[in-house]
Write a protein that holds these residues in place. Structure first.
Motif, PDB file in Angstrom:
ATOM      1  N   ARG A  13     -66.275 163.088 -66.614  1.00  0.00           N
ATOM      2  CA  ARG A  13     -64.979 163.463 -67.192  1.00  0.00           C
ATOM      3  C   ARG A  13     -64.950 163.497 -68.727  1.00  0.00           C
ATOM      4  N   HIS A  14     -66.115 163.628 -69.376  1.00  0.00           N
ATOM      5  CA  HIS A  14     -66.178 163.698 -70.837  1.00  0.00           C
ATOM      6  C   HIS A  14     -67.108 164.826 -71.258  1.00  0.00           C
ATOM      7  N   HIS A  15     -66.868 165.338 -72.456  1.00  0.00           N
ATOM      8  CA  HIS A  15     -67.804 166.292 -73.041  1.00  0.00           C
ATOM      9  C   HIS A  15     -69.079 165.545 -73.421  1.00  0.00           C
ATOM     10  N   PRO A  16     -70.212 166.235 -73.480  1.00  0.00           N
ATOM     11  CA  PRO A  16     -71.443 165.569 -73.921  1.00  0.00           C
ATOM     12  C   PRO A  16     -71.262 164.970 -75.316  1.00  0.00           C
ATOM     13  N   ALA A  17     -71.892 163.847 -75.546  1.00  0.00           N
ATOM     14  CA  ALA A  17     -71.874 163.188 -76.855  1.00  0.00           C
ATOM     15  C   ALA A  17     -73.317 163.010 -77.310  1.00  0.00           C
ATOM     16  N   TRP A  18     -73.530 163.193 -78.593  1.00  0.00           N
ATOM     17  CA  TRP A  18     -74.856 163.027 -79.183  1.00  0.00           C
ATOM     18  C   TRP A  18     -74.893 161.713 -79.951  1.00  0.00           C
ATOM     19  N   TYR A  19     -75.955 160.959 -79.759  1.00  0.00           N
ATOM     20  CA  TYR A  19     -76.145 159.684 -80.446  1.00  0.00           C
ATOM     21  C   TYR A  19     -77.483 159.702 -81.170  1.00  0.00           C
ATOM     22  N   ILE A  20     -77.496 159.098 -82.363  1.00  0.00           N
ATOM     23  CA  ILE A  20     -78.735 158.941 -83.125  1.00  0.00           C
ATOM     24  C   ILE A  20     -78.807 157.498 -83.623  1.00  0.00           C
ATOM     25  N   PRO A  21     -80.015 157.018 -83.925  1.00  0.00           N
ATOM     26  CA  PRO A  21     -80.115 155.653 -84.446  1.00  0.00           C
ATOM     27  C   PRO A  21     -79.286 155.485 -85.719  1.00  0.00           C
ATOM     28  N   LEU A  22     -78.576 154.371 -85.801  1.00  0.00           N
ATOM     29  CA  LEU A  22     -77.790 154.078 -87.012  1.00  0.00           C
ATOM     30  C   LEU A  22     -78.655 154.126 -88.266  1.00  0.00           C
ATOM     31  N   GLU A  23     -79.920 153.781 -88.141  1.00  0.00           N
ATOM     32  CA  GLU A  23     -80.803 153.790 -89.307  1.00  0.00           C
ATOM     33  C   GLU A  23     -81.072 155.207 -89.819  1.00  0.00           C
ATOM     34  N   PHE A  83     -67.524 151.070 -69.227  1.00  0.00           N
ATOM     35  CA  PHE A  83     -68.868 151.487 -68.826  1.00  0.00           C
ATOM     36  C   PHE A  83     -69.905 151.250 -69.925  1.00  0.00           C
ATOM     37  N   LYS A  84     -69.477 151.354 -71.186  1.00  0.00           N
ATOM     38  CA  LYS A  84     -70.414 151.205 -72.299  1.00  0.00           C
ATOM     39  C   LYS A  84     -70.212 149.909 -73.077  1.00  0.00           C
ATOM     40  N   GLY A  85     -68.985 149.450 -73.226  1.00  0.00           N
ATOM     41  CA  GLY A  85     -68.720 148.210 -73.947  1.00  0.00           C
ATOM     42  C   GLY A  85     -67.772 148.412 -75.108  1.00  0.00           C
ATOM     43  N   HIS A  86     -67.889 147.557 -76.125  1.00  0.00           N
ATOM     44  CA  HIS A  86     -67.027 147.609 -77.313  1.00  0.00           C
ATOM     45  C   HIS A  86     -67.694 148.481 -78.377  1.00  0.00           C
ATOM     46  N   ALA A  87     -66.917 149.407 -78.931  1.00  0.00           N
ATOM     47  CA  ALA A  87     -67.423 150.295 -79.980  1.00  0.00           C
ATOM     48  C   ALA A  87     -66.908 149.841 -81.339  1.00  0.00           C
ATOM     49  N   SER A  88     -67.800 149.867 -82.319  1.00  0.00           N
ATOM     50  CA  SER A  88     -67.461 149.614 -83.715  1.00  0.00           C
ATOM     51  C   SER A  88     -67.392 150.959 -84.426  1.00  0.00           C
ATOM     52  N   TYR A  89     -66.636 151.012 -85.543  1.00  0.00           N
ATOM     53  CA  TYR A  89     -66.395 152.280 -86.233  1.00  0.00           C
ATOM     54  C   TYR A  89     -66.736 152.211 -87.711  1.00  0.00           C
ATOM     55  N   PRO A 103     -74.077 147.140 -76.103  1.00  0.00           N
ATOM     56  CA  PRO A 103     -73.549 147.802 -74.906  1.00  0.00           C
ATOM     57  C   PRO A 103     -73.884 147.034 -73.630  1.00  0.00           C
ATOM     58  N   TYR A 104     -73.178 147.402 -72.572  1.00  0.00           N
ATOM     59  CA  TYR A 104     -73.500 146.857 -71.262  1.00  0.00           C
ATOM     60  C   TYR A 104     -74.911 147.278 -70.853  1.00  0.00           C
ATOM     61  N   ASP A 105     -75.488 146.547 -69.906  1.00  0.00           N
ATOM     62  CA  ASP A 105     -76.872 146.763 -69.482  1.00  0.00           C
ATOM     63  C   ASP A 105     -77.170 148.216 -69.127  1.00  0.00           C
ATOM     64  N   GLU A 106     -76.243 148.869 -68.441  1.00  0.00           N
ATOM     65  CA  GLU A 106     -76.479 150.232 -67.970  1.00  0.00           C
ATOM     66  C   GLU A 106     -76.589 151.237 -69.119  1.00  0.00           C
ATOM     67  N   CYS A 107     -76.126 150.855 -70.299  1.00  0.00           N
ATOM     68  CA  CYS A 107     -76.137 151.757 -71.454  1.00  0.00           C
ATOM     69  C   CYS A 107     -76.972 151.212 -72.617  1.00  0.00           C
ATOM     70  N   LEU A 108     -77.897 150.324 -72.336  1.00  0.00           N
ATOM     71  CA  LEU A 108     -78.731 149.749 -73.395  1.00  0.00           C
ATOM     72  C   LEU A 108     -79.484 150.783 -74.228  1.00  0.00           C
ATOM     73  N   PRO A 109     -79.834 151.970 -73.690  1.00  0.00           N
ATOM     74  CA  PRO A 109     -80.529 152.952 -74.538  1.00  0.00           C
ATOM     75  C   PRO A 109     -79.732 153.417 -75.759  1.00  0.00           C
ATOM     76  N   ILE A 110     -78.404 153.187 -75.794  1.00  0.00           N
ATOM     77  CA  ILE A 110     -77.635 153.583 -76.984  1.00  0.00           C
ATOM     78  C   ILE A 110     -77.340 152.398 -77.906  1.00  0.00           C
ATOM     79  N   LYS A 111     -77.945 151.271 -77.632  1.00  0.00           N
ATOM     80  CA  LYS A 111     -77.752 150.117 -78.517  1.00  0.00           C
ATOM     81  C   LYS A 111     -78.263 150.462 -79.913  1.00  0.00           C
ATOM     82  N   GLY A 112     -77.381 150.313 -80.901  1.00  0.00           N
ATOM     83  CA  GLY A 112     -77.759 150.620 -82.270  1.00  0.00           C
ATOM     84  C   GLY A 112     -77.771 152.102 -82.594  1.00  0.00           C
ATOM     85  N   TYR A 113     -77.276 152.914 -81.690  1.00  0.00           N
ATOM     86  CA  TYR A 113     -77.162 154.358 -81.922  1.00  0.00           C
ATOM     87  C   TYR A 113     -75.713 154.683 -82.276  1.00  0.00           C
TER      88      TYR A 113
END
Length: 133
Positions: free
Chosen positions: A52-62, A80-86, A106-116
């Motif tokens: 139910r969402h448009h695709p989102a692109w994530y890159i490392p914060l670094e 599903f993902k956890g708490h987002a900082s802005y 992020p929650y375990d299921e979304c760990l690949p976006i940790k720090g992205y």
């Protein structure tokens, strides 16, 4: 011995087992521009596809220029993902409030976006391999 961590499953998947969040690494160059400046450039982008969402692109914060971003007090929650900082984008000419978000724990299921980080496409210009998104 590896450090033991407690499980941190997303509560949303228990309530909605058919909901999907798929995180797919991409072989692209993703750039982000705002207020006449290149804010970010990365060859390590992932595409997040969520029910139910448009695709989102994530890159490392670094890969985001620290010269143009400032953390804010804003926070949102996704079951599903956890708490987002802005972060806001700040240049000499303009401030774009809460243009960037990231799930730092992020929650375990979304760990690949940790720090992205991801970007609101209505606030910045995202380009994939030089072409506007």
């Amino acid at each position: 011995m590896p450090e033991q961590t407690e499980a941190n499953p997303a509560p949303g998947f228990e309530k909605y087992p058919d909901y999907e969040v798929n995180i797919n690494p991409q072989s692209i160059t993703l750039t982000v521009e705002a207020a006449g400046h290149e804010i970010a450039r990365s060859t390590r982008a992932v595409e997040l596809l969520e029910t139910r969402h448009h695709p989102a692109w994530y890159i490392p914060l670094e890969d985001v220029s620290r010269d143009f971003i400032k953390p804010t007090d804003s926070e949102t929650f996704c079951p599903f993902k956890g708490h987002a900082s802005y972060w806001s984008i700040v240049t000499d000419d303009e401030t774009i409030d809460d243009a960037i978000w990231a799930y730092l724990s992020p929650y375990d299921e979304c760990l690949p976006i940790k720090g992205y980080a991801s970007f609101y496409t209505n606030k910045v210009q995202v380009k994939i391999d030089g072409k506007p998104l």
